[in-house]
Scaffold this motif. Sequence first.
Motif, short mmCIF file in Angstrom:
data_model
loop_
_atom_site.label_atom_id
_atom_site.label_comp_id
_atom_site.label_asym_id
_atom_site.label_seq_id
_atom_site.Cartn_x
_atom_site.Cartn_y
_atom_site.Cartn_z
N MET A 40 0.88 -1.16 0.00
CA MET A 40 0.00 0.00 0.00
C MET A 40 0.93 1.22 0.00
SD MET A 40 -3.10 1.36 0.18
CE MET A 40 -4.18 0.03 0.68
N ILE A 41 1.04 1.87 -1.15
CA ILE A 41 2.08 2.87 -1.36
C ILE A 41 2.11 3.93 -0.25
CG2 ILE A 41 2.95 4.66 -2.93
CD1 ILE A 41 1.59 3.09 -5.22
N ASP A 42 0.97 4.48 0.08
CA ASP A 42 0.92 5.60 1.02
C ASP A 42 1.40 5.21 2.42
OD1 ASP A 42 -0.06 8.35 1.83
OD2 ASP A 42 -1.26 7.07 3.16
N ARG A 43 1.31 3.93 2.78
CA ARG A 43 1.64 3.53 4.15
C ARG A 43 2.99 2.82 4.26
NH1 ARG A 43 -3.42 4.51 6.71
NH2 ARG A 43 -4.06 6.32 5.50
N PHE A 44 3.75 2.78 3.17
CA PHE A 44 4.98 2.00 3.19
C PHE A 44 6.19 2.81 3.65
CE2 PHE A 44 8.59 -0.17 0.95
CZ PHE A 44 8.57 -1.32 1.71
N GLN A 74 13.76 1.36 -0.44
CA GLN A 74 13.64 0.09 0.29
C GLN A 74 13.64 -1.13 -0.64
OE1 GLN A 74 13.90 -0.24 3.45
NE2 GLN A 74 13.73 1.90 4.07
N LEU A 75 14.03 -0.95 -1.88
CA LEU A 75 14.03 -2.07 -2.81
C LEU A 75 15.01 -3.17 -2.40
CD1 LEU A 75 13.69 -0.42 -6.34
CD2 LEU A 75 11.99 -1.76 -5.09
N ASP A 76 16.17 -2.79 -1.89
CA ASP A 76 17.12 -3.82 -1.47
C ASP A 76 16.58 -4.59 -0.27
OD1 ASP A 76 18.95 -3.22 -3.46
OD2 ASP A 76 20.02 -1.75 -2.24
N TYR A 77 15.88 -3.90 0.60
CA TYR A 77 15.23 -4.56 1.75
C TYR A 77 14.24 -5.62 1.25
CZ TYR A 77 11.57 -4.89 5.38
OH TYR A 77 10.61 -5.32 6.28
N ILE A 78 13.46 -5.27 0.24
CA ILE A 78 12.47 -6.20 -0.31
C ILE A 78 13.15 -7.36 -1.02
CG2 ILE A 78 10.57 -6.42 -1.96
CD1 ILE A 78 9.97 -3.43 -1.45
N LYS A 79 14.16 -7.06 -1.83
CA LYS A 79 14.86 -8.11 -2.57
C LYS A 79 15.60 -9.05 -1.62
CE LYS A 79 18.26 -8.96 -6.22
NZ LYS A 79 17.42 -9.93 -6.92
N ASP A 80 16.21 -8.50 -0.58
CA ASP A 80 16.95 -9.33 0.37
C ASP A 80 16.06 -10.32 1.10
OD1 ASP A 80 19.27 -8.06 -0.32
OD2 ASP A 80 19.36 -6.76 1.44
N MET A 81 14.76 -10.04 1.17
CA MET A 81 13.83 -11.00 1.76
C MET A 81 13.45 -12.11 0.78
SD MET A 81 11.15 -9.02 4.28
CE MET A 81 10.72 -7.68 3.17
N GLY A 82 13.95 -12.01 -0.43
CA GLY A 82 13.70 -13.06 -1.42
C GLY A 82 12.52 -12.80 -2.33
N PHE A 83 11.91 -11.62 -2.24
CA PHE A 83 10.77 -11.33 -3.12
C PHE A 83 11.28 -11.02 -4.52
CE2 PHE A 83 9.06 -10.41 1.11
CZ PHE A 83 7.93 -11.20 1.08
N THR A 84 10.53 -11.49 -5.50
CA THR A 84 10.93 -11.32 -6.90
C THR A 84 9.99 -10.40 -7.67
OG1 THR A 84 9.68 -13.30 -7.53
CG2 THR A 84 12.00 -13.59 -6.95
N THR A 85 8.84 -10.09 -7.08
CA THR A 85 7.85 -9.22 -7.72
C THR A 85 7.23 -8.30 -6.68
OG1 THR A 85 7.28 -10.82 -9.46
CG2 THR A 85 5.63 -9.15 -8.95
N VAL A 342 2.66 -11.69 -0.03
CA VAL A 342 2.80 -11.24 1.36
C VAL A 342 2.52 -9.74 1.42
CG1 VAL A 342 4.37 -11.05 3.33
CG2 VAL A 342 4.50 -13.05 1.82
N PHE A 343 1.54 -9.36 2.22
CA PHE A 343 1.15 -7.95 2.36
C PHE A 343 2.19 -7.24 3.21
CE2 PHE A 343 -2.53 -4.97 3.74
CZ PHE A 343 -2.36 -4.17 2.61
N TYR A 344 2.57 -6.03 2.79
CA TYR A 344 3.60 -5.27 3.52
C TYR A 344 3.29 -5.26 5.02
CZ TYR A 344 0.69 -1.30 4.82
OH TYR A 344 -0.27 -0.52 5.43
N GLY A 345 4.32 -5.34 5.82
CA GLY A 345 4.13 -5.31 7.28
C GLY A 345 3.96 -6.68 7.90
N ASN A 363 7.02 -0.06 9.72
CA ASN A 363 8.09 0.31 10.64
C ASN A 363 9.31 -0.54 10.31
OD1 ASN A 363 9.80 0.91 12.73
ND2 ASN A 363 8.31 0.56 14.35
N PHE A 364 10.39 0.12 9.89
CA PHE A 364 11.60 -0.61 9.50
C PHE A 364 12.59 -0.77 10.65
CE2 PHE A 364 9.93 1.31 5.63
CZ PHE A 364 9.93 0.23 4.77
N MET A 365 12.22 -0.31 11.85
CA MET A 365 13.14 -0.33 12.98
C MET A 365 12.72 -1.33 14.05
SD MET A 365 15.26 1.85 11.88
CE MET A 365 16.32 2.06 13.32
N THR A 366 11.98 -2.36 13.67
CA THR A 366 11.50 -3.33 14.65
C THR A 366 12.33 -4.61 14.60
OG1 THR A 366 9.89 -4.18 13.05
CG2 THR A 366 9.14 -2.46 14.54
N ASP A 367 11.95 -5.58 15.41
CA ASP A 367 12.65 -6.85 15.50
C ASP A 367 12.69 -7.53 14.13
OD1 ASP A 367 13.88 -9.10 16.70
OD2 ASP A 367 11.95 -10.11 16.71
#
Length: 508
Positions: A40-44, A74-85, A342-345, A363-367
Amino acid sequence: MKKTILVFMTMSLLLFIAFPAAAVEREERKWQDETIYSIMIDRFNNGDNTNDFEVNTKDPQAYHGGDFEGIIKQLDYIKDMGFTTILLSPVFDNGSKGYHGYWIHDFSKPEEHFGTMETFKRLVDEVHDRDMKIILDFVVDQVGPEHPWLDDSSKSDWFKNNRDNKVELENQWLTGLPDLNHENPEVREYLLDAAKWWIEEGKIDGYRLNHVGHVPADFLKEFSEEVKAVKEDFYLLGEVRSNDTFSIVEYEAAGIDGFADYPSNENLRAAFAQPDRSMAGLFSALEEKESLYQNPSLITTFMDNHDTSRFTRDAVVLNEHPGARWRMALTYLYTTPGIPIVFYGSEIALDGGETPENFGQMNFMTDKELVDYISQLGEIRGKNPSLARGSFELLHEQDGMAVFKREYEDEISVIAINNTSGTKNVTVPADDLKDKMELRGLLAGDLVRSNEGSYHLVLDREEAEIYVLSERTGINIAYLSAMLVVVLLFIIFIILLKRRAKRGTANS
């Protein structure tokens, strides 16, 4: 110098022989191999403060500042989790408080809160540079309550009978919005032109079509033919909010590639919201999908999305720890037939009830414990094609403990999910796999060898393992011998260098 070169060449040759040949390059990635991260673009993530007008992060019905630039960062964050799309909520210009993107005001330009067309194109380029794909949510059935067409008398026949049904904006979500009249050729032409323009200009890879069940099948067929003529291998994901698979399958003939698996979602959430729940309903649904859909591997599975409360809320209501609930559920999503979304968050177990509470701020600063688990799942799914392309066979299921097999070409994976409150032991006959081999665990490193014609799996409570069936390992004499030779040659190489250095010193 010649001796030095000879030693290096010998070492390189032996190393090449000692190490096993690299795996055959994986086949070209297909849509069934994808793993999708929905945003959800506005909340990411807010990456550009210059477009933060009318932003109020304390108001759940207002814009919060998320934009294209924030996603880029945050694209590297997404890619590092293994997401491809990446699947984006609608990017088109919206009416006031249309932070979610579904109150379309103008299909021909991006929402100014999100950024410019130039920034959007840069986002797509950055996604493609990372060997990822991007899908847009395209609202094909409705427009927002402030759309200028509503005040244009010449376009009265562009809408169905509810064009004057203007409910308070605060109470609207996706119900009561003006429905487009797809029997009107001008409406069709406009939507087709808009859809093709974003493919040509934006270089996107697919559309998620909202409310497919509200659109005539003949228009969907035309839509599919037109957009796929623009770009080869363009993916169309249809949303039919129904628990009846039969009512969804009919839209496959219209050219829709895959569908959101709403029929399984209720059972999916119920099975993993707490331990000791049967998965029998889930596996029955898998069998039904295999028999009904032309390509069941293109069906998208999900725990939650923009239309549902968060799965975390299900666990919280039952006083369960969300982390364990998510690990079990995600293991199932990543290892059963279908494309996981997988929905963001979700990776931080974001909580939330009904809309708009489910659109919490990322929130990118959590566990990062769950982030790491998702990254591990993504890597395993990406390296083992049986998890995305393989056949499915249930080997065991009882009260939350399940073991199943995926097989693709010469690769066999065995997945064990212990979604119970106690340690479980399951014996798998070697006849279901192959005898005198071993199961190598990829999640926790478990190793199970066949013993008297069986494989004995032991899993702790709320734990899972993904095994790959392999030849038994033992002492590799050839490998150890080669490595010993390399070490000896290296020692000789050092001695030769020292002698040469001494001669050089003596000569000087």
